[in-house]
Design a protein around this motif. Structure first.
Motif, short mmCIF file in Angstrom:
data_model
loop_
_atom_site.label_atom_id
_atom_site.label_comp_id
_atom_site.label_asym_id
_atom_site.label_seq_id
_atom_site.Cartn_x
_atom_site.Cartn_y
_atom_site.Cartn_z
N ARG A 154 6.22 13.10 -12.15
CA ARG A 154 4.84 12.57 -12.18
C ARG A 154 4.61 11.65 -13.38
O ARG A 154 3.69 10.84 -13.36
CB ARG A 154 3.84 13.72 -12.19
N GLY A 206 1.26 16.41 -4.25
CA GLY A 206 1.03 15.01 -4.55
C GLY A 206 1.70 14.08 -3.57
O GLY A 206 2.45 14.49 -2.68
N HIS A 260 3.31 11.12 -4.72
CA HIS A 260 4.16 10.22 -5.47
C HIS A 260 5.61 10.32 -5.01
O HIS A 260 5.99 11.25 -4.29
CB HIS A 260 4.06 10.54 -6.97
N ASN A 307 9.54 12.82 -5.13
CA ASN A 307 8.76 14.06 -5.16
C ASN A 307 9.61 15.15 -4.53
O ASN A 307 9.89 15.11 -3.33
CB ASN A 307 7.45 13.89 -4.41
N HIS A 365 -2.24 16.59 -12.49
CA HIS A 365 -2.15 15.28 -13.13
C HIS A 365 -3.33 14.38 -12.76
O HIS A 365 -3.32 13.19 -13.11
CB HIS A 365 -0.81 14.60 -12.83
#
Length: 928
Positions: free
Chosen positions: A177, A515, A517, A520, A572
């Motif tokens: 992250r 998430g 992203h 990952n 985050h």
């Protein structure tokens, strides 16, 4: 069924065809041995690697896919069909999908660029250097011009190579992250605004630019793509070459049509019947960040044109540092989408045409530019890996990776969670089942594993001798190991566990959104990102499945009926707009969601209006409070921040699913809970090297607890328990690295308690079998046919070379008398004490086979079997190849008893072996 489960639930293996060096004899031998030991199947895996780490190469067999290789493969499939084994096959030799026929045009690619400075006011042909060309293959993408600027001490985009996907981020499911962030930008540090980026590709003629340069100084960036240096890894013989382009459906299909389609046609109806799954191993191919037509794919997935932002790929800053990082995030996410859809999706589609599922290691732990859970969406078996203790991977974070696969099976509604199991690099023939292998597999059973694939089972033709040819890595587990015929009880242990762990679904109260992203990859279970452990369990979910969640009666559901009590968001503070809109709808429908207020999308999708929208929704949901903790009711639901998942659930009066109420200081336990219809089962693992005791509370009431022992297959109703406030309490005793299933199935009154108090069983010493033992060795491996041990000592402590360096089975023989009290039928046990090196023994008393013991306590019941005089005891003890290999190390080849390609290092030490005792008779005594 539990004591002797069907081989339908048996283990499988990576069946290593090492350097293609196999023959029909060993193929049949191996498959018949698998069947005899209760395997359910195998994965045919052609690969090299014999010679790595200084080991010797083995003779080359036919190349993967050749007519000779295909003949062996067809034989294997026919034999597997005859034996009723379920087969998988790796669709190449080695890993990183590719091969000798993959052309530079079909291989993985990266963006390259050249940079040229020019002054304005001229129109003359400008020579534009071609960017780096690898393997004589290059294609232009675009030529861009930006105003030239110079900077003093400008800090580059942080972690640029990882952000631009030019390399793997790490090899052990790294936390990624941080790639979404950078240092704060500085006004004026940008190279250009997006509007200043000029596309001048149309003026490029060959390698000359015919462009009237505007006034000022300009930087011309010529972008193209060329192959990466990634190659097939650890493959056999001539099966070398480029890695396939993981972003291209066209290139995968060409590879399939050339290499895989003929193999499937060659076995006719066995494709989909016996050959049920196809495999590729883990992605370890480094970085890749472009493919033919990538700009069109990017536009499709992200909704905007990437071309004006390409200077960022040259290390430039466009618009701002923040904007440039947003573009790089979108780039990586698009790469992940293409790897999932174009590579694994196409793989699944082509295999599905034959009724075959796929089981690729598609989700790490090597962090390529992908989303592990999204890749798993195309798998039939969620395949992962875990390692036994090994110098190469010694920390738990580097060894255990199954939790993500367990979550994937749950959220994608699949039954099987497989793993390449017991991998090591360094050790050879010295893994100990009870202390190395069992705690490792038990750890991953608690993370969701329910199908072991041994790594590795190497096919070794008879001509290669014993222990034969072996791969440089992995726990060697095949008919050539000394203890193969003693492995049945350990295999039964694994099969019993799989028999139960393949039933129903696992239970978790917490769903953690990990998430959107890229890269990952979910990490080991103890990573616990929602902080649900130890009393509650959790699953991971990706963006694609998050968007399909629904709410019913306050619980969160997936379309196939799996439910959770709470959804936890990543900390985050980054959510895509689509994810936040879904969170909003879930809360309004009655969900409880834990998470901090998001502040960004870290994306240019819909930017800048997306950022305005995310702030509006976040303010509506979280309000304007700056308090570090809080609870806010929204619609029918609730938003919580500053609390862990466990703290929130307990504050709502929800008890832990399983809670260790009392335990010894420093002891550690883990569990997994599964439910099939009205039956609840808990698998509990003691991760303690010593015997231990604990009291556990289960969130179950109104059901009779039963204890099912996966080591012995014994089952019994638990008589010492009590129910209180909706929970059932049990005291459990564990052997070293012990495990147990607690089953709740038969209904009882919620008011009923056990009719006995919890009692500890104490085994009183009654007698030690002192004196000498007759010991028989196998002279084929250098040992004496018969000798006398005056006392029980390690073979390595003997002076005789044939004993000191012996590997194999020895039989200890002794006659003894027993006190009359021990012959009356009260519980009496024969305890073997220490058994070395691998820790396996078979006990025969008075010509009655009492079975194999492979884990402490090395003990068998002899109740009702003893005589007052003339008891005849035989104990078979086996050790590994280690000592014999050391004994042969300095001998000329022709005088060695062993033969293998594995180099016996000078650092190898003899391992204590044999029956070390003391051998004792123990009588059972219970006390409160």
């Amino acid at each position: 069924m539990f004591k002797n489960p069907s081989s339908e639930y048996g283990i499988r293996c990576w069946w290593w065809w090492l350097n293609g060096n196999v023959d029909k004899e060993v193929i049949t031998r191996d498959l018949e041995e698998m069947k005899a030991k209760g395997f359910s199947g195998a994965c045919l895996f052609d690969a090299g690697g014999a010679e790595q780490r200084g080991n010797g190469q083995v003779p080359a067999g036919p190349m993967f896919g050749s007519s000779e290789w295909s003949d062996l493969y067809v034989h294997a499939m026919k034999e597997a069909d005859r034996l009723g084994l379920v087969m998988s096959m790796s669709i190449q030799s080695g890993w990183n999908l590719g091969g000798p026929d993959v052309t530079p045009a079909e291989t993985a690619k990266q963006v390259v660029f050249s940079e040229t400075k020019v002054k304005g006011g001229i129109k003359v042909p400008i020579a534009l250097p071609k960017p780096e060309v690898r393997y004589n293959y290059y294609h232009d993408i675009v030529v861009l011009a930006i105003p030239s600027k110079t900077f003093k001490n400008r800090v580059p985009i942080r972690d640029f190579k990882n952000k631009a996907a030019t390399r793997e981020v790490g090899g052990s499911a790294p936390e990624t992250r941080s790639l979404l962030t950078d240092m704060a930008g500085t006004p004026g540090e940008e190279d250009a605004s997006k509007k200043q980026v000029l596309n001048i590709t149309r003026y490029l003629k060959g390698d000359k630019l015919e462009w009237k340069v505007p006034a000022g100084e300009w930087t011309i960036l010529r972008f193209g793509y060329t192959p990466t240096d990634a190659e097939v890894s650890t493959s056999s013989g001539a099966w070398q070459g480029h890695v396939i382009d993981y972003l291209s459906e066209k290139n995968f299909n060409r590879y399939w049509d050339t290499n895989i389609e003929p193999l499937l046609k060659a076995i006719g109806p066995l494709a989909g019947k016996t050959l049920r799954y196809l495999q590729t191993d883990s992605f370890e191919a480094g970085g890749l960040n472009w493919t033919e037509g990538f700009e069109k794919d990017f536009l499709k997935y992200r909704g905007y044109d990437p071309i004006p932002y390409l200077p960022v790929m040259a290390g430039k800053i466009i618009d701002s540092r923040e904007i440039s990082n947003r573009f790089l995030s979108d780039l990586r996410k698009t790469l992940g989408d293409l790897i999932a859809d174009k590579h694994y999706g196409t793989f699944a589609k082509r295999a599905g045409q034959y009724g075959i599922g796929i089981q690729p290691e598609s989700a790490g732990p090597h962090a390529g530019p992908f989303d592990g859970l999204k890749n798993y969406a195309y798998s039939e078996i969620m395949m992962s890996e875990f390692w036994s203790p090994s110098p190469h991977r010694s920390r738990p974070i580097d060894r255990f990776f199954v939790k993500q696969a367990g979550s994937a099976a749950k959220i994608h509604n699949k039954q099987l969670v497989g793993a390449e199991s017991f991998t090591t690099i360094g050790p050879h023939w010295n893994d100990v089942m009870w202390s190395d292998m069992k705690p490792s597999v038990d750890h991953e059973f608690c993370a969701g594993l329910n199908l072991v694939y041994l790594h590795t089972f190497t096919a070794s033709p008879k001509s290669m001798g014993l222990p034969g040819q072996e791969y440089f890595a992995g726990t060697h587990f095949n008919p050539n190991v000394t203890w193969w015929n003693y492995s049945t009880e350990f295999i039964k242990y694994l099969t019993r566990c799989q028999y139960l762990l393949q039933k129903g679904r696992s239970i978790a109260d917490v769903l953690y959104y990990y998430g959107d992203h890229s890269p990952n990859i979910g990490r080991l279970k103890e990573d616990d990102p929602a902080k649900a452990l130890p009393g509650f369990d959790y699953d991971l979910i990706d963006e694609q499945r998050l968007l399909q969640l629904e709410v019913k009666n306050g619980n969160i559901f997936l379309p196939h009926g799996v439910s959770y009590k709470v959804l936890a968001l990543p900390d985050h503070k980054t959510l895509s707009l689509a994810a936040l809109v879904k969170v909003q709808s879930l809360i309004q429908a009655g969900a409880s969601i834990i998470g901090f207020k998001p502040v960004t999308t870290a994306s240019l999708v819909g930017y800048p209006s997306s950022e305005k929208k995310i702030r509006e929704i976040a303010d509506e949901l979280w309000g304007m409070s700056s308090e570090p903790t809080g609870v806010r009711s929204v619609g029918k639901g609730k938003l919580i921040w500053g609390k862990t998942a466990a703290e929130y659930l307990m504050s709502e009066g929800i008890d832990p699913d399983m809670e260790v109420e009392q335990q010894e200081t420093g002891s550690k336990y883990d569990y997994i809970h599964r439910r099939e219809q009205d039956v609840d089962l808990y698998f509990i693992s003691s991760q303690n090297k010593a015997s231990s005791e604990m009291t556990a509370a289960f969130r179950i009431t109104g059901k009779q607890p039963e204890l099912w022992n996966p080591v012995t297959g014994e089952t019994k109703s638990v008589n010492a328990f009590y129910q209180k406030n909706g929970r059932t309490y049990l005291t459990l005793n564990f052997d070293p690295f012990g495990s147990a299933f607690i089953i709740f199935k038969d209904e009882i009154s919620p008011e009923k308690n056990g009719d006995k108090k919890s009692k500890r069983i104490h085994l009183e010493h009654q007698a030690t079998l002192h004196g000498s033992w007759n010991v028989s060795f196998d002279p084929k491996w250098g040992g004496p046919v018969s000798t006398v041990f005056d006392e029980l000592i390690s073979w390595t402590d003997k002076n005789e070379e044939g004993i000191k360096y012996y590997s194999g089975t020895a039989v200890y023989h002794k006659q003894f008398d027993a006190d009359q009290d021990l012959t009356k039928g009260e519980p009496v046990y024969l305890d073997l004490g220490e058994v070395k090196d691998i820790g396996i023994a078979r006990v025969v008393l008075n010509e009655k086979d009492l079975g194999i013991v492979w884990a402490p306590p090395f003990r068998v019941s002899v109740t009702g079997m003893l005589k007052e005089a003339g008891n005849d005891l035989k104990i078979e003890v086996v050790n590994t190849w280690r000592n014999r290999l050391i004994g042969d190390r300095l001998k000329p080849t022709e005088k060695r008893l062993t033969k293998t390609n594995i180099k016996v290092l000078e650092t190898w030490q003899l391992t204590p072996s044999g029956l070390l005792g003391p051998v004792r008779l123990l009588r059972e005594k219970a006390f409160d």
